[in-house]
Enzyme design. Sequence first.
Site, mmCIF file in Angstrom:
data_model
loop_
_atom_site.group_PDB
_atom_site.id
_atom_site.type_symbol
_atom_site.label_atom_id
_atom_site.label_comp_id
_atom_site.label_asym_id
_atom_site.label_seq_id
_atom_site.Cartn_x
_atom_site.Cartn_y
_atom_site.Cartn_z
ATOM 1 N N GLU A 45 40.794 19.429 -39.633
ATOM 2 C CA GLU A 45 41.934 19.989 -38.907
ATOM 3 C C GLU A 45 42.875 20.746 -39.836
ATOM 4 O O GLU A 45 43.403 21.799 -39.476
ATOM 5 C CB GLU A 45 42.689 18.874 -38.183
ATOM 6 C CG GLU A 45 41.974 18.317 -36.979
ATOM 7 C CD GLU A 45 41.797 19.339 -35.870
ATOM 8 O OE1 GLU A 45 42.755 20.111 -35.617
ATOM 9 O OE2 GLU A 45 40.726 19.382 -35.262
ATOM 10 N N CYS A 200 36.985 31.928 -23.712
ATOM 11 C CA CYS A 200 38.365 32.393 -23.495
ATOM 12 C C CYS A 200 38.928 32.957 -24.800
ATOM 13 O O CYS A 200 39.984 32.547 -25.275
ATOM 14 C CB CYS A 200 39.234 31.245 -22.973
ATOM 15 S SG CYS A 200 40.826 31.774 -22.305
ATOM 16 N N CYS A 207 35.224 35.835 -18.725
ATOM 17 C CA CYS A 207 35.751 35.132 -17.563
ATOM 18 C C CYS A 207 34.647 34.730 -16.577
ATOM 19 O O CYS A 207 34.744 33.697 -15.915
ATOM 20 C CB CYS A 207 36.798 35.984 -16.856
ATOM 21 S SG CYS A 207 38.289 36.266 -17.852
ATOM 22 N N CYS A 210 33.325 31.359 -17.476
ATOM 23 C CA CYS A 210 34.310 30.301 -17.711
ATOM 24 C C CYS A 210 34.161 29.172 -16.696
ATOM 25 O O CYS A 210 34.161 29.419 -15.479
ATOM 26 C CB CYS A 210 35.723 30.871 -17.637
ATOM 27 S SG CYS A 210 37.002 29.636 -17.965
ATOM 28 N N CYS A 216 41.929 29.883 -12.475
ATOM 29 C CA CYS A 216 42.724 30.390 -13.601
ATOM 30 C C CYS A 216 43.741 31.397 -13.076
ATOM 31 O O CYS A 216 43.376 32.418 -12.473
ATOM 32 C CB CYS A 216 41.797 31.045 -14.629
ATOM 33 S SG CYS A 216 42.675 31.911 -15.952
#
Length: 357
Positions: A45, A200, A207, A210, A216
């Site tokens: 991370e 995305c 899209c 997705c 959305c």
Amino acid sequence: MTASASPAAREKPFAERLLAWHAHHGRHDLPWQHPRTAWRVWVSEIMLQQTQVATAAPYFLRFMASFPTPAALACAHADDVLAMWSGLGYYSRARNLHAAAQRVMTEHDGEVPDDYDALVALPGIGPSTAAAICAQAFGQRRAILDANVKRVLARHAGVSGWPGSPAVARTLQAEADARLPDTRMADYTQAIMDLGASVCSARRPGCAQCPVGDDCRARIEERVAELPTPRPRRDRPERHAHLLLIQRGDGRIWLQRRPPAGIWGGLWAPPIVERADEAALHDLGVTADTDTPPAAVTHGFTHFIWHLQPLWCTPVAHATPLLREPEGAWHTMGSARALGLPAPIRRLLHSLEEPPE
């Protein structure tokens, strides 16, 4: 013509659709996933805060080979840590990780804490990183908000405004919390990051592929290209300085550790000065060869662009002021490679002809 949300899409929770997509299309072979321990998640991370996965992965593997546990990192010399980090940039991340590992040893018996507040209290760990560790390593119900996730949420919930502003960040946090599943937190956390990194994406989002596109808001309202709202543009000033390549008779050059705070803090580099006219160089105790200077080094930081003009220099005496720096030493190009060097300085030294031993 705009798309419309189907009733079936509204019936299935966001997390359920995302997890089903991730089972077939998500990333399952990232090095920090096998095994997915708290330490490995934490290091990954930190590396991924300003770095793409493809760039971070080989650094992660090398870092883990040298520092497989917080204890291994805690007892390492700062130079070794920075050398391992060289090329990733944002070196404060490495310094904070080193300091945090030492805190883990003294305050948590060498074990990465599974408590959110304890994680946030460690150097270099913010709310999103702490949430990622809690969710991925300990299965806790915590929502992350990295750049990819912010983009997914801003579009899906139709949230306008720059995500870096406090008000928008609070709205996105509420949207993130509302979408969390009750179980499989590690898979869900990876899934929403993967969705932002692949489908995305910032440019050319897919899209049509997705899994949560039917409801959305950005897609329904044809605002995908507008969201998330970009950061208000600001011009980066340009700064100029000189990089003094002080070389002695045997070909070695003088390198010194930069102050711990500030640009390239704690890393090694040739002396950097604002002025390099004859009078300024005389006061520093060096003379410069201005006839054949190496090509300038240009490096962009978040807030400014730095232009560094290297100059070959010769010390006029061993006691020259620059050579009295306690955190300095003579190095061959070969020995310099083992130091924690800023990436632009490393590239410059590699481009120079190897001096005689």
